[in-house]
Design an enzyme around this catalytic site. Structure first.
Site, PDB file in Angstrom:
ATOM      1  N   PRO A 141       0.826  -1.376  -0.261  1.00 28.06           N
ATOM      2  CA  PRO A 141       0.040  -0.028   0.101  1.00 28.06           C
ATOM      3  C   PRO A 141       0.816   1.549   0.051  1.00 28.06           C
ATOM      4  N   ILE A 170      -2.189  -7.160  -6.937  1.00 25.51           N
ATOM      5  CA  ILE A 170      -1.377  -8.221  -7.181  1.00 25.51           C
ATOM      6  C   ILE A 170      -2.430  -9.115  -8.027  1.00 25.51           C
ATOM      7  N   CYS A 246      13.511 -10.591 -12.119  1.00 25.38           N
ATOM      8  CA  CYS A 246      12.273 -10.896 -12.328  1.00 25.38           C
ATOM      9  C   CYS A 246      11.367 -10.050 -13.187  1.00 25.38           C
ATOM     10  N   LEU A 346     -12.820   4.840 -35.412  1.00 25.94           N
ATOM     11  CA  LEU A 346     -13.958   4.083 -35.510  1.00 25.94           C
ATOM     12  C   LEU A 346     -15.387   4.944 -35.019  1.00 25.94           C
ATOM     13  N   GLU A 371       4.554  -2.959 -13.585  1.00 26.48           N
ATOM     14  CA  GLU A 371       6.121  -3.361 -13.987  1.00 26.48           C
ATOM     15  C   GLU A 371       6.954  -2.014 -13.982  1.00 26.48           C
ATOM     16  N   THR A 373       6.462   2.406 -13.670  1.00 30.62           N
ATOM     17  CA  THR A 373       5.666   3.403 -14.317  1.00 30.62           C
ATOM     18  C   THR A 373       6.407   3.736 -15.545  1.00 30.62           C
ATOM     19  N   HIS A 374       5.751   4.687 -16.312  1.00 32.82           N
ATOM     20  CA  HIS A 374       6.175   5.415 -17.646  1.00 32.82           C
ATOM     21  C   HIS A 374       7.247   6.120 -17.104  1.00 32.82           C
TER      22      HIS A 374
HETATM   23  P1  TGC Z   1      18.788   0.427  -6.801  1.00 31.08           P
HETATM   24  O1  TGC Z   1      19.441   0.833  -5.444  1.00 31.08           O
HETATM   25  O2  TGC Z   1      18.838   1.188  -7.986  1.00 31.08           O
HETATM   26  O3  TGC Z   1      18.923  -1.147  -6.768  1.00 31.08           O
HETATM   27  C1  TGC Z   1      18.701  -2.103  -5.825  1.00 31.08           C
HETATM   28  C2  TGC Z   1      19.447  -3.264  -6.148  1.00 31.08           C
HETATM   29  O4  TGC Z   1      18.770  -3.715  -7.365  1.00 31.08           O
HETATM   30  C3  TGC Z   1      19.770  -3.879  -8.385  1.00 31.08           C
HETATM   31  N1  TGC Z   1      18.984  -3.779  -9.592  1.00 31.08           N
HETATM   32  C4  TGC Z   1      18.443  -4.612 -10.606  1.00 31.08           C
HETATM   33  N2  TGC Z   1      18.653  -6.112 -10.519  1.00 31.08           N
HETATM   34  C5  TGC Z   1      18.210  -6.421 -11.388  1.00 31.08           C
HETATM   35  N3  TGC Z   1      17.449  -6.011 -12.670  1.00 31.08           N
HETATM   36  C6  TGC Z   1      17.071  -4.658 -12.335  1.00 31.08           C
HETATM   37  N4  TGC Z   1      16.488  -4.083 -13.382  1.00 31.08           N
HETATM   38  C7  TGC Z   1      17.842  -3.872 -11.434  1.00 31.08           C
HETATM   39  N5  TGC Z   1      17.830  -2.505 -11.170  1.00 31.08           N
HETATM   40  C8  TGC Z   1      18.174  -2.438 -10.003  1.00 31.08           C
HETATM   41  C9  TGC Z   1      20.856  -2.917  -8.348  1.00 31.08           C
HETATM   42  O5  TGC Z   1      21.934  -3.205  -8.779  1.00 31.08           O
HETATM   43  C10 TGC Z   1      20.990  -2.904  -6.629  1.00 31.08           C
HETATM   44  O6  TGC Z   1      21.546  -4.181  -6.380  1.00 31.08           O
HETATM   45  P2  TGC Z   1      22.527  -4.372  -4.959  1.00 31.08           P
HETATM   46  O7  TGC Z   1      23.367  -5.684  -5.269  1.00 31.08           O
HETATM   47  O8  TGC Z   1      23.611  -3.047  -5.008  1.00 31.08           O
HETATM   48  O9  TGC Z   1      21.562  -4.042  -3.931  1.00 31.08           O
HETATM   49  O10 TGC Z   1      17.062   0.524  -5.952  1.00 31.08           O
HETATM   50  P3  TGC Z   1      16.183   1.772  -5.846  1.00 31.08           P
HETATM   51  O11 TGC Z   1      15.648   1.510  -4.431  1.00 31.08           O
HETATM   52  O12 TGC Z   1      16.819   3.232  -5.996  1.00 31.08           O
HETATM   53  O13 TGC Z   1      15.034   1.600  -6.903  1.00 31.08           O
HETATM   54  C11 TGC Z   1      15.230   1.506  -8.201  1.00 31.08           C
HETATM   55  C12 TGC Z   1      14.049   1.613  -8.910  1.00 31.08           C
HETATM   56  C13 TGC Z   1      13.086   2.770  -8.986  1.00 31.08           C
HETATM   57  C14 TGC Z   1      14.256   1.357 -10.574  1.00 31.08           C
HETATM   58  C15 TGC Z   1      13.134   0.173  -8.798  1.00 31.08           C
HETATM   59  O14 TGC Z   1      12.801   0.094  -7.524  1.00 31.08           O
HETATM   60  C16 TGC Z   1      12.070   0.005  -9.543  1.00 31.08           C
HETATM   61  O15 TGC Z   1      12.086  -0.707 -10.878  1.00 31.08           O
HETATM   62  N6  TGC Z   1      10.813   0.465  -9.316  1.00 31.08           N
HETATM   63  C17 TGC Z   1       9.569   0.161  -9.979  1.00 31.08           C
HETATM   64  C18 TGC Z   1       8.763  -0.810  -9.184  1.00 31.08           C
HETATM   65  C19 TGC Z   1       8.124  -2.041 -10.032  1.00 31.08           C
HETATM   66  O16 TGC Z   1       8.472  -2.110 -11.202  1.00 31.08           O
HETATM   67  N7  TGC Z   1       7.155  -2.677  -9.500  1.00 31.08           N
HETATM   68  C20 TGC Z   1       6.621  -3.772 -10.218  1.00 31.08           C
HETATM   69  C21 TGC Z   1       5.947  -4.729  -9.202  1.00 31.08           C
HETATM   70  S1  TGC Z   1       5.192  -6.045  -9.847  1.00 31.08           S
HETATM   71  C22 TGC Z   1       4.218  -5.742 -11.138  1.00 31.08           C
HETATM   72  O17 TGC Z   1       3.786  -4.862 -11.342  1.00 31.08           O
HETATM   73  C23 TGC Z   1       3.657  -6.834 -11.773  1.00 31.08           C
HETATM   74  S2  TGC Z   1       2.298  -6.548 -12.900  1.00 31.08           S
HETATM   75  C24 TGC Z   1       2.342  -8.094 -13.744  1.00 31.08           C
HETATM   76  C25 TGC Z   1       1.282  -8.153 -14.639  1.00 31.08           C
HETATM   77  O18 TGC Z   1       0.250  -8.266 -14.448  1.00 31.08           O
HETATM   78  O19 TGC Z   1       1.730  -8.359 -15.938  1.00 31.08           O
HETATM   79  P1  FAD Z   2       3.300   5.415  -7.059  1.00 33.96           P
HETATM   80  O1  FAD Z   2       4.494   4.734  -6.926  1.00 33.96           O
HETATM   81  O2  FAD Z   2       2.507   5.933  -5.896  1.00 33.96           O
HETATM   82  O3  FAD Z   2       3.330   6.386  -8.269  1.00 33.96           O
HETATM   83  C1  FAD Z   2       2.383   7.382  -8.624  1.00 33.96           C
HETATM   84  C2  FAD Z   2       2.809   8.374  -9.537  1.00 33.96           C
HETATM   85  O4  FAD Z   2       4.068   8.770  -8.989  1.00 33.96           O
HETATM   86  C3  FAD Z   2       3.265   7.559 -10.854  1.00 33.96           C
HETATM   87  O5  FAD Z   2       2.980   8.421 -11.979  1.00 33.96           O
HETATM   88  C4  FAD Z   2       4.732   7.526 -10.733  1.00 33.96           C
HETATM   89  O6  FAD Z   2       5.503   7.568 -12.018  1.00 33.96           O
HETATM   90  C5  FAD Z   2       4.981   8.974  -9.964  1.00 33.96           C
HETATM   91  N1  FAD Z   2       6.389   8.804  -9.263  1.00 33.96           N
HETATM   92  C6  FAD Z   2       6.731   7.759  -8.312  1.00 33.96           C
HETATM   93  N2  FAD Z   2       8.170   8.141  -8.011  1.00 33.96           N
HETATM   94  C7  FAD Z   2       8.575   9.177  -8.803  1.00 33.96           C
HETATM   95  C8  FAD Z   2       9.968   9.599  -8.968  1.00 33.96           C
HETATM   96  N3  FAD Z   2      10.546   9.181  -7.973  1.00 33.96           N
HETATM   97  N4  FAD Z   2       9.898  10.712  -9.476  1.00 33.96           N
HETATM   98  C9  FAD Z   2       8.850  10.894 -10.545  1.00 33.96           C
HETATM   99  N5  FAD Z   2       7.689  10.442 -10.363  1.00 33.96           N
HETATM  100  C10 FAD Z   2       7.388   9.322  -9.532  1.00 33.96           C
HETATM  101  N6  FAD Z   2       2.241  -5.159  -8.322  1.00 33.96           N
HETATM  102  C11 FAD Z   2       3.023  -6.440  -7.856  1.00 33.96           C
HETATM  103  O7  FAD Z   2       3.921  -6.463  -7.052  1.00 33.96           O
HETATM  104  N7  FAD Z   2       2.499  -7.561  -8.502  1.00 33.96           N
HETATM  105  C12 FAD Z   2       1.562  -7.701  -9.246  1.00 33.96           C
HETATM  106  O8  FAD Z   2       1.163  -8.677  -9.851  1.00 33.96           O
HETATM  107  C13 FAD Z   2       0.828  -6.529  -9.785  1.00 33.96           C
HETATM  108  N8  FAD Z   2      -0.048  -6.429 -10.598  1.00 33.96           N
HETATM  109  C14 FAD Z   2      -0.776  -5.110 -10.866  1.00 33.96           C
HETATM  110  C15 FAD Z   2      -1.737  -5.138 -11.622  1.00 33.96           C
HETATM  111  C16 FAD Z   2      -2.471  -3.901 -12.049  1.00 33.96           C
HETATM  112  C17 FAD Z   2      -3.773  -4.104 -12.730  1.00 33.96           C
HETATM  113  C18 FAD Z   2      -2.158  -2.919 -11.565  1.00 33.96           C
HETATM  114  C19 FAD Z   2      -2.522  -1.393 -11.823  1.00 33.96           C
HETATM  115  C20 FAD Z   2      -0.854  -2.743 -10.709  1.00 33.96           C
HETATM  116  C21 FAD Z   2      -0.351  -4.135 -10.264  1.00 33.96           C
HETATM  117  N9  FAD Z   2       0.983  -4.147  -9.577  1.00 33.96           N
HETATM  118  C22 FAD Z   2       1.569  -5.110  -9.216  1.00 33.96           C
HETATM  119  C23 FAD Z   2       1.475  -2.648  -9.020  1.00 33.96           C
HETATM  120  C24 FAD Z   2       2.261  -1.866  -9.859  1.00 33.96           C
HETATM  121  O9  FAD Z   2       3.370  -2.501  -9.971  1.00 33.96           O
HETATM  122  C25 FAD Z   2       2.148  -0.498  -9.295  1.00 33.96           C
HETATM  123  O10 FAD Z   2       0.935   0.042  -9.315  1.00 33.96           O
HETATM  124  C26 FAD Z   2       3.277   0.225  -9.736  1.00 33.96           C
HETATM  125  O11 FAD Z   2       4.680  -0.241  -9.597  1.00 33.96           O
HETATM  126  C27 FAD Z   2       3.254   1.913  -9.362  1.00 33.96           C
HETATM  127  O12 FAD Z   2       3.366   1.853  -8.007  1.00 33.96           O
HETATM  128  P2  FAD Z   2       2.015   2.686  -7.152  1.00 33.96           P
HETATM  129  O13 FAD Z   2       0.618   2.475  -8.048  1.00 33.96           O
HETATM  130  O14 FAD Z   2       1.985   2.651  -5.672  1.00 33.96           O
HETATM  131  O15 FAD Z   2       2.284   4.288  -7.874  1.00 33.96           O
END
Ligand code: TGC
Ligand code: FAD
Length: 392
Positions: A141, A170, A246, A346, A371, A373-374
């Site tokens: 959250p 999730i 992952c 359309l 996965e 954001t933009h």
């Molecule tokens: P930062 O200090 O940069 O990195 C921490 C550690 O992670 C390593 N690392 C990576 N390793 C593998 N692949 C990558 N892409 C990596 N990016 C970073 C990095 O080298 C470091 O390693 P170590 O050994 O030094 O500890 O971390 P930070 O806290 O500053 O955050 C960086 C940031 C913002 C890019 C990262 O947290 C991020 O990507 N945030 C976005 C969160 C996100 O993508 N959430 C997705 C949740 S799952 C989901 O949305 C599933 S939807 C599925 C579906 O329905 O299809």
């Molecule tokens: P926030 O992090 O609160 O971001 C809000 C806004 O602020 C965004 O526009 C973002 O770009 C912006 N922002 C945030 N940080 C910064 C910064 N440093 N600088 C500038 N702008 C910033 N997660 C899982 O773990 N597993 C799943 O299976 C999964 N499935 C999902 C399915 C759906 C349908 C959706 C909608 C989401 C899912 N997610 C899952 C969660 C998803 O990964 C998060 O919603 C996403 O990572 C963004 O987090 P948030 O929604 O809390 O937005």
């Protein structure tokens, strides 16, 4: 929904870059989507239900663990085949692709890469066949873009771990058999642990009222003093890099998937524009609609080339996380823009469920957010080219 007449655009002859195996895998997925997904998906989205009846078919086309070795039940394919399967599934619906992405890259991948041999034997074959469905709990959250701040935690109780906390948003959660959960230990180190449905204190309430990804089930994961056996901890990688590893694999699949959604919107709009007559001629004969269509095919072609190259790099083991971020960001944005333009072509028909465009458009609003954001992917590129993190 109107009959599925999809014809895939290939303006630069990308088929010539594919092997016979790639084409076979892609065509099998394409046919399956036409036969099994297109006829039912609009209804599922309207009802906001994941169509569970297609799970067996997803397994059969290799959508669960396409690149996982065959010894664990996977299809043992390369990264381009994996991408092509995701493209075809998302051509049908992003929510269905989500289920396949989560199962393959967010559940099977970590078990394969970070798990014990016992965990691989116990879970991977059942996940590959669709007997088990998995989900991936990273987002909380209060920690979305910044998952490193998570508060979900495990405590070592000697013979088991005690898990407390909550995950939200999730995919697959409401009906998943297992959850790959990321939690901090007493030292604050992030660990991956496999939680199984039925464990006391573990619940998965569904998230309702979504206008996007309606054919995918989304929910929370709640852990209230859940006793998780020690053998469910994945020992071979920890820290934030473990879940982010992952995500690299899943984001790569999304880059391909978004092309599928864009191709479907373009193909639908092109056909409609040729057939729809206004002012005594097809609207496809007007400069304004041609501009939209010509820009769409240009953007699709650029994305196809970018993504094919990324697939080659992935096959060689040379793709960087930043390259994957660029492709995910570019392709989802491209697909969303195309969906919006295609819907306008359309006219009023574009807002109905007779055509897939509005559903793709709404789905892509989730895809551009999950996965990473933009914005976050732009900041990853910014960090990569400047060396300076601008997140904090
Ligand atoms: P930062 O200090 O940069 O990195 C921490 C550690 O992670 C390593 N690392 C990576 N390793 C593998 N692949 C990558 N892409 C990596 N990016 C970073 C990095 O080298 C470091 O390693 P170590 O050994 O030094 O500890 O971390 P930070 O806290 O500053 O955050 C960086 C940031 C913002 C890019 C990262 O947290 C991020 O990507 N945030 C976005 C969160 C996100 O993508 N959430 C997705 C949740 S799952 C989901 O949305 C599933 S939807 C599925 C579906 O329905 O299809
Ligand atoms: P926030 O992090 O609160 O971001 C809000 C806004 O602020 C965004 O526009 C973002 O770009 C912006 N922002 C945030 N940080 C910064 C910064 N440093 N600088 C500038 N702008 C910033 N997660 C899982 O773990 N597993 C799943 O299976 C999964 N499935 C999902 C399915 C759906 C349908 C959706 C909608 C989401 C899912 N997610 C899952 C969660 C998803 O990964 C998060 O919603 C996403 O990572 C963004 O987090 P948030 O929604 O809390 O937005």
């Amino acid at each position: 929904m109107a009959q599925d007449l999809f014809q895939a655009p290939d303006y630069f002859g990308l088929d010539d870059l594919l092997t016979e195996e790639h084409k076979l895998v892609r065509d099998a997925a394409r046919e399956w989507v036409k036969r099994e997904v297109s006829p039912i998906i609009e209804d599922a989205a309207q009802k906001a239900e994941f169509p569970k009846e297609i799970i067996g078919g997803l397994a059969e086309i290799g959508a669960f663990g396409p690149y996982i070795p065959e010894e664990y039940g996977g299809a043992g394919l390369d990264q381009i085949s994996y991408g092509l399967i995701m493209q075809e599934i998302e051509r049908g619906d992003s929510g269905v692709r989500s289920t396949a992405s989560v199962q393959s890259s967010l559940v099977m991948y970590p078990i394969w890469k970070y798990g014990t041999e016992e965990q691989k034997q116990k879970f991977l074959p059942k996940l590959a066949s669709g007997e088990f469905i998995g989900c991936f709990g990273l987002t909380e959250p209060d920690f979305g873009s910044n998952p490193g701040g998570m508060v979900t935690n495990i405590k070592d109780m000697g013979d088991h771990y005690l898990l407390n906390g909550a995950k939200m948003w999730i995919s697959n959660a409401p009906f998943a058999d297992i959850a790959v959960v990321w939690a901090k230990n007493e030292e604050g180190r992030i660990k991956g642990i496999i939680v199984e449905r039925g464990m006391e204190g573990f619940s998965t309430p569904e998230t309702h009222n979504k206008w996007s990804l309606r054919a995918s089930a989304t929910g929370e994961l709640i852990f209230d003093n859940v006793k998780v056996p020690k053998e469910n901890l994945m020992p071979n990688k920890d820290g934030l890099g473990a879940p982010l590893g992952c995500l690299d694999s899943a984001r790569y699949g999304i880059a391909w998937g978004a092309i599928g959604a864009a191709m479907d919107c373009y193909d639908t709009a092109l056909r409609y524009a040729k057939e729809r007559v206004q002012f005594d001629k097809p609207i496809a004969g007007t400069q304004l609609q041609q501009k939209k269509l010509a820009e769409m095919i240009t953007e699709i072609t650029k994305a196809q080339l970018l993504t094919w190259r990324l697939g080659v790099l992935r096959n060689e083991g040379n793709a960087t996380s930043a390259q994957i971020s660029m492709a995910k960001r570019n392709n989802v944005d491209m697909a969303l823009n195309i969906a919006r333009e295609a819907r306008q072509i359309l006219g009023a028909m574009g807002i109905t469920g007779e055509y897939s465009i509005m559903r793709h458009m709404m789905n892509l609003e989730s895809v551009i957010t999950y996965e990473g954001t933009h914005d976050i992917h732009l900041l990853i590129t910014g960090l990569d080219i400047t060396g300076i993190p601008a997140f904090k």
